[in-house]
Design a protein around this motif. Structure first.
Motif, PDB file in Angstrom:
ATOM      1  N   UNK A   3       0.608  -1.218  -0.107  1.00 31.17           N
ATOM      2  CA  UNK A   3       0.020  -0.011  -0.355  1.00 31.17           C
ATOM      3  C   UNK A   3       1.179   1.229  -0.095  1.00 31.17           C
ATOM      4  N   UNK A   4       1.916   1.169   0.874  1.00 37.54           N
ATOM      5  CA  UNK A   4       2.673   2.164   1.233  1.00 37.54           C
ATOM      6  C   UNK A   4       3.439   2.214  -0.308  1.00 37.54           C
ATOM      7  N   UNK A   5       3.902   1.913  -1.101  1.00 39.17           N
ATOM      8  CA  UNK A   5       4.166   1.197  -2.419  1.00 39.17           C
ATOM      9  C   UNK A   5       3.854   2.276  -3.260  1.00 39.17           C
ATOM     10  N   UNK A   6       2.248   1.938  -3.349  1.00 37.92           N
ATOM     11  CA  UNK A   6       1.676   2.070  -4.546  1.00 37.92           C
ATOM     12  C   UNK A   6       1.407   4.586  -4.144  1.00 37.92           C
ATOM     13  N   UNK A   7       1.223   4.653  -2.646  1.00 38.07           N
ATOM     14  CA  UNK A   7       0.614   5.535  -2.325  1.00 38.07           C
ATOM     15  C   UNK A   7       1.690   6.265  -2.707  1.00 38.07           C
ATOM     16  N   UNK A   8       3.074   5.802  -2.586  1.00 36.21           N
ATOM     17  CA  UNK A   8       5.061   6.834  -2.938  1.00 36.21           C
ATOM     18  C   UNK A   8       4.535   6.665  -5.001  1.00 36.21           C
TER      19      UNK A   8
END
Length: 154
Positions: free
Chosen positions: A51-56
């Motif tokens: 999820x953090x990767x997609x947000x970034x």
């Protein structure tokens, strides 16, 4: 007059490019540290990391859209298309992209445990530049509306 505007636009483009490059350069160590932690993470933490990767990546896309919009604005100014509605849209897109980048990156840093002062030092200038672009786009929009009203006046 056009020469001054071109110089200021190129200067702003260089500052914007420097901001983006420095954000990636200073974040490279944190990226490598996160990459190593991610390799050693458990499955429950993997979903959070994904999820953090997609947000970034959303923040990176916002930065690229902002950068490309600003380049298109500079090209319009170079072609003597200064006060047109397309420039209002491009400046708004630039502003939204920068503000999204600043908010998402600041949220990620705060979630990672950075202090508020560190986040302020790293991302407030991008947010401020986005707000400034938003103000300038509204000034352009008001000027264009006034010009349209004047053109309709006999």
């Amino acid at each position: 007059m056009k020469k001054k505007l071109n110089i200021f636009c190129v200067l702003m483009l260089l500052l914007m490019a420097t901001q983006v490059v420095m954000t990636f350069v200073t974040g490279a160590d944190a990226f490598m540290e996160g990459w190593e932690k991610g390799r050693q993470a458990e499955a429950a933490q993997t979903w959070s990391a994904i999820l953090g990767f997609f947000v970034e990546m959303f923040a990176v896309v916002a930065a690229l859209v902002s950068f490309i919009s600003f380049i298109r604005f500079i090209l319009n100014v170079n072609h003597n298309k200064v006060f047109v509605w397309e420039n209002v849209k491009l400046l708004r897109l630039t502003a939204c992209g920068l503000m999204i980048l600043a908010v998402v990156a600041a949220g990620d840093e705060l979630y990672s445990g950075c202090s508020f002062t560190e986040v302020y030092d790293h991302f407030f200038d991008a947010f401020l530049f986005g707000a400034f672009n938003l103000i300038i786009s509204e000034v352009f929009a008001i000027g264009l509306k006034l010009q349209e009203e004047q053109d309709l006046t006999i």
